[in-house]
Design a protein around this motif. Structure first.
Motif, PDB file in Angstrom:
ATOM      1  N   HIS A  21     -78.179 -50.620 -44.341  1.00 48.18           N
ATOM      2  CA  HIS A  21     -78.022 -49.162 -44.306  1.00 48.18           C
ATOM      3  C   HIS A  21     -78.320 -48.554 -45.677  1.00 48.18           C
ATOM      4  O   HIS A  21     -78.984 -47.509 -45.771  1.00 48.18           O
ATOM      5  CB  HIS A  21     -76.607 -48.800 -43.857  1.00 48.18           C
ATOM      6  CG  HIS A  21     -76.399 -47.338 -43.712  1.00 48.18           C
ATOM      7  ND1 HIS A  21     -75.946 -46.555 -44.752  1.00 48.18           N
ATOM      8  CD2 HIS A  21     -76.601 -46.507 -42.665  1.00 48.18           C
ATOM      9  CE1 HIS A  21     -75.865 -45.306 -44.344  1.00 48.18           C
ATOM     10  NE2 HIS A  21     -76.260 -45.241 -43.084  1.00 48.18           N
ATOM     11  N   ASP A  22     -77.839 -49.192 -46.738  1.00 55.15           N
ATOM     12  CA  ASP A  22     -78.142 -48.699 -48.083  1.00 55.15           C
ATOM     13  C   ASP A  22     -79.632 -48.813 -48.389  1.00 55.15           C
ATOM     14  O   ASP A  22     -80.201 -47.945 -49.054  1.00 55.15           O
ATOM     15  CB  ASP A  22     -77.339 -49.466 -49.132  1.00 55.15           C
ATOM     16  CG  ASP A  22     -75.882 -49.075 -49.133  1.00 55.15           C
ATOM     17  OD1 ASP A  22     -75.551 -48.034 -48.528  1.00 55.15           O
ATOM     18  OD2 ASP A  22     -75.075 -49.797 -49.743  1.00 55.15           O
ATOM     19  N   TRP A  23     -80.262 -49.888 -47.914  1.00 53.42           N
ATOM     20  CA  TRP A  23     -81.707 -50.036 -48.102  1.00 53.42           C
ATOM     21  C   TRP A  23     -82.445 -48.887 -47.427  1.00 53.42           C
ATOM     22  O   TRP A  23     -83.351 -48.303 -48.000  1.00 53.42           O
ATOM     23  CB  TRP A  23     -82.162 -51.378 -47.533  1.00 53.42           C
ATOM     24  CG  TRP A  23     -83.640 -51.563 -47.559  1.00 53.42           C
ATOM     25  CD1 TRP A  23     -84.389 -51.981 -48.616  1.00 53.42           C
ATOM     26  CD2 TRP A  23     -84.556 -51.326 -46.485  1.00 53.42           C
ATOM     27  NE1 TRP A  23     -85.716 -52.027 -48.262  1.00 53.42           N
ATOM     28  CE2 TRP A  23     -85.848 -51.630 -46.954  1.00 53.42           C
ATOM     29  CE3 TRP A  23     -84.416 -50.905 -45.172  1.00 53.42           C
ATOM     30  CZ2 TRP A  23     -86.972 -51.511 -46.159  1.00 53.42           C
ATOM     31  CZ3 TRP A  23     -85.541 -50.783 -44.381  1.00 53.42           C
ATOM     32  CH2 TRP A  23     -86.800 -51.086 -44.873  1.00 53.42           C
ATOM     33  N   TRP A  24     -82.031 -48.563 -46.207  1.00 56.44           N
ATOM     34  CA  TRP A  24     -82.664 -47.464 -45.466  1.00 56.44           C
ATOM     35  C   TRP A  24     -82.466 -46.132 -46.198  1.00 56.44           C
ATOM     36  O   TRP A  24     -83.383 -45.324 -46.294  1.00 56.44           O
ATOM     37  CB  TRP A  24     -82.082 -47.404 -44.055  1.00 56.44           C
ATOM     38  CG  TRP A  24     -82.718 -46.357 -43.207  1.00 56.44           C
ATOM     39  CD1 TRP A  24     -82.249 -45.112 -42.947  1.00 56.44           C
ATOM     40  CD2 TRP A  24     -83.969 -46.454 -42.516  1.00 56.44           C
ATOM     41  NE1 TRP A  24     -83.108 -44.430 -42.139  1.00 56.44           N
ATOM     42  CE2 TRP A  24     -84.186 -45.234 -41.858  1.00 56.44           C
ATOM     43  CE3 TRP A  24     -84.913 -47.456 -42.399  1.00 56.44           C
ATOM     44  CZ2 TRP A  24     -85.305 -44.995 -41.098  1.00 56.44           C
ATOM     45  CZ3 TRP A  24     -86.034 -47.205 -41.634  1.00 56.44           C
ATOM     46  CH2 TRP A  24     -86.217 -45.994 -40.991  1.00 56.44           C
ATOM     47  N   ALA A  25     -81.249 -45.922 -46.713  1.00 59.71           N
ATOM     48  CA  ALA A  25     -80.972 -44.677 -47.431  1.00 59.71           C
ATOM     49  C   ALA A  25     -81.794 -44.582 -48.715  1.00 59.71           C
ATOM     50  O   ALA A  25     -82.287 -43.503 -49.067  1.00 59.71           O
ATOM     51  CB  ALA A  25     -79.483 -44.585 -47.740  1.00 59.71           C
ATOM     52  N   LEU A  26     -81.953 -45.700 -49.427  1.00 60.41           N
ATOM     53  CA  LEU A  26     -82.745 -45.674 -50.655  1.00 60.41           C
ATOM     54  C   LEU A  26     -84.233 -45.502 -50.376  1.00 60.41           C
ATOM     55  O   LEU A  26     -84.956 -44.912 -51.174  1.00 60.41           O
ATOM     56  CB  LEU A  26     -82.517 -46.953 -51.462  1.00 60.41           C
ATOM     57  CG  LEU A  26     -81.202 -47.032 -52.223  1.00 60.41           C
ATOM     58  CD1 LEU A  26     -81.050 -48.402 -52.865  1.00 60.41           C
ATOM     59  CD2 LEU A  26     -81.113 -45.951 -53.273  1.00 60.41           C
ATOM     60  N   MET A  27     -84.695 -46.023 -49.251  1.00 61.20           N
ATOM     61  CA  MET A  27     -86.108 -45.864 -48.906  1.00 61.20           C
ATOM     62  C   MET A  27     -86.460 -44.400 -48.645  1.00 61.20           C
ATOM     63  O   MET A  27     -87.581 -43.972 -48.884  1.00 61.20           O
ATOM     64  CB  MET A  27     -86.459 -46.687 -47.658  1.00 61.20           C
ATOM     65  CG  MET A  27     -86.605 -48.156 -47.910  1.00 61.20           C
ATOM     66  SD  MET A  27     -88.006 -48.552 -48.962  1.00 61.20           S
ATOM     67  CE  MET A  27     -89.360 -48.207 -47.871  1.00 61.20           C
ATOM     68  N   HIS A  28     -85.504 -43.639 -48.162  1.00 62.04           N
ATOM     69  CA  HIS A  28     -85.761 -42.241 -47.829  1.00 62.04           C
ATOM     70  C   HIS A  28     -85.135 -41.263 -48.830  1.00 62.04           C
ATOM     71  O   HIS A  28     -84.983 -40.085 -48.533  1.00 62.04           O
ATOM     72  CB  HIS A  28     -85.253 -41.945 -46.416  1.00 62.04           C
ATOM     73  CG  HIS A  28     -86.016 -42.713 -45.388  1.00 62.04           C
ATOM     74  ND1 HIS A  28     -85.620 -43.946 -44.953  1.00 62.04           N
ATOM     75  CD2 HIS A  28     -87.163 -42.432 -44.742  1.00 62.04           C
ATOM     76  CE1 HIS A  28     -86.487 -44.396 -44.060  1.00 62.04           C
ATOM     77  NE2 HIS A  28     -87.442 -43.498 -43.919  1.00 62.04           N
ATOM     78  N   SER A  29     -84.768 -41.770 -49.991  1.00 58.60           N
ATOM     79  CA  SER A  29     -84.166 -40.923 -51.014  1.00 58.60           C
ATOM     80  C   SER A  29     -85.237 -40.106 -51.718  1.00 58.60           C
ATOM     81  O   SER A  29     -86.317 -40.595 -52.041  1.00 58.60           O
ATOM     82  CB  SER A  29     -83.424 -41.790 -52.032  1.00 58.60           C
ATOM     83  OG  SER A  29     -82.945 -40.999 -53.084  1.00 58.60           O
ATOM     84  N   LEU A  30     -84.922 -38.857 -51.958  1.00 62.06           N
ATOM     85  CA  LEU A  30     -85.843 -37.983 -52.680  1.00 62.06           C
ATOM     86  C   LEU A  30     -85.621 -38.018 -54.185  1.00 62.06           C
ATOM     87  O   LEU A  30     -86.479 -37.605 -54.955  1.00 62.06           O
ATOM     88  CB  LEU A  30     -85.684 -36.545 -52.188  1.00 62.06           C
ATOM     89  CG  LEU A  30     -86.038 -36.296 -50.725  1.00 62.06           C
ATOM     90  CD1 LEU A  30     -85.709 -34.858 -50.362  1.00 62.06           C
ATOM     91  CD2 LEU A  30     -87.488 -36.596 -50.470  1.00 62.06           C
ATOM     92  N   MET A  39     -85.712 -53.575 -53.818  1.00 61.27           N
ATOM     93  CA  MET A  39     -85.709 -53.266 -52.386  1.00 61.27           C
ATOM     94  C   MET A  39     -85.991 -54.513 -51.546  1.00 61.27           C
ATOM     95  O   MET A  39     -85.396 -54.690 -50.477  1.00 61.27           O
ATOM     96  CB  MET A  39     -86.741 -52.175 -52.088  1.00 61.27           C
ATOM     97  CG  MET A  39     -86.457 -50.873 -52.774  1.00 61.27           C
ATOM     98  SD  MET A  39     -84.866 -50.173 -52.343  1.00 61.27           S
ATOM     99  CE  MET A  39     -85.227 -49.553 -50.730  1.00 61.27           C
ATOM    100  N   ASP A  40     -86.875 -55.385 -52.029  1.00 63.85           N
ATOM    101  CA  ASP A  40     -87.145 -56.636 -51.317  1.00 63.85           C
ATOM    102  C   ASP A  40     -85.916 -57.532 -51.285  1.00 63.85           C
ATOM    103  O   ASP A  40     -85.622 -58.169 -50.268  1.00 63.85           O
ATOM    104  CB  ASP A  40     -88.313 -57.380 -51.963  1.00 63.85           C
ATOM    105  CG  ASP A  40     -89.634 -56.682 -51.748  1.00 63.85           C
ATOM    106  OD1 ASP A  40     -89.698 -55.791 -50.864  1.00 63.85           O
ATOM    107  OD2 ASP A  40     -90.594 -57.008 -52.465  1.00 63.85           O
ATOM    108  N   MET A  41     -85.185 -57.585 -52.392  1.00 65.68           N
ATOM    109  CA  MET A  41     -83.964 -58.395 -52.418  1.00 65.68           C
ATOM    110  C   MET A  41     -82.898 -57.816 -51.491  1.00 65.68           C
ATOM    111  O   MET A  41     -82.147 -58.559 -50.865  1.00 65.68           O
ATOM    112  CB  MET A  41     -83.426 -58.513 -53.844  1.00 65.68           C
ATOM    113  CG  MET A  41     -84.232 -59.457 -54.703  1.00 65.68           C
ATOM    114  SD  MET A  41     -83.462 -59.860 -56.263  1.00 65.68           S
ATOM    115  CE  MET A  41     -83.490 -58.294 -57.105  1.00 65.68           C
ATOM    116  N   MET A  42     -82.827 -56.496 -51.408  1.00 64.30           N
ATOM    117  CA  MET A  42     -81.844 -55.876 -50.507  1.00 64.30           C
ATOM    118  C   MET A  42     -82.144 -56.208 -49.053  1.00 64.30           C
ATOM    119  O   MET A  42     -81.237 -56.567 -48.292  1.00 64.30           O
ATOM    120  CB  MET A  42     -81.820 -54.358 -50.696  1.00 64.30           C
ATOM    121  CG  MET A  42     -81.022 -53.891 -51.865  1.00 64.30           C
ATOM    122  SD  MET A  42     -80.931 -52.095 -51.953  1.00 64.30           S
ATOM    123  CE  MET A  42     -79.780 -51.742 -50.660  1.00 64.30           C
TER     124      MET A  42
END
Length: 67
Positions: A21-30, A39-42
């Motif tokens: 969930h945190d990975w998804w949130a960081l991927m879409h962070s502005l 991100m790969d490690m997450m």
């Protein structure tokens, strides 16, 4: 007898869900763009946690069925 495996299966599943969930949130962070290695490690740690929780639940099922 099954308590240890059930608790660890739940904890690994919850940890994997939180990481993904945190990975998804960081991927879409502005505002924050982390490095690709981070991100790969997450994503890999979240996937391994989910796989580990499945292994614990299979262990409980096999122990209950054949033990």
């Amino acid at each position: 007898m099954y308590t240890y495996s059930v608790i660890l299966g739940l904890l690994f599943f919850i940890a994997g869900y939180v990481v993904l969930h945190d990975w998804w949130a960081l991927m879409h962070s502005l505002y924050f763009h982390p490095p690709k290695l981070f991100m790969d490690m997450m994503i890999s740690s979240g996937a391994f946690a989910i796989i580990n929780s499945i292994a614990f639940f299979v262990d409980v099922w096999l122990t209950y069925r054949y033990g």
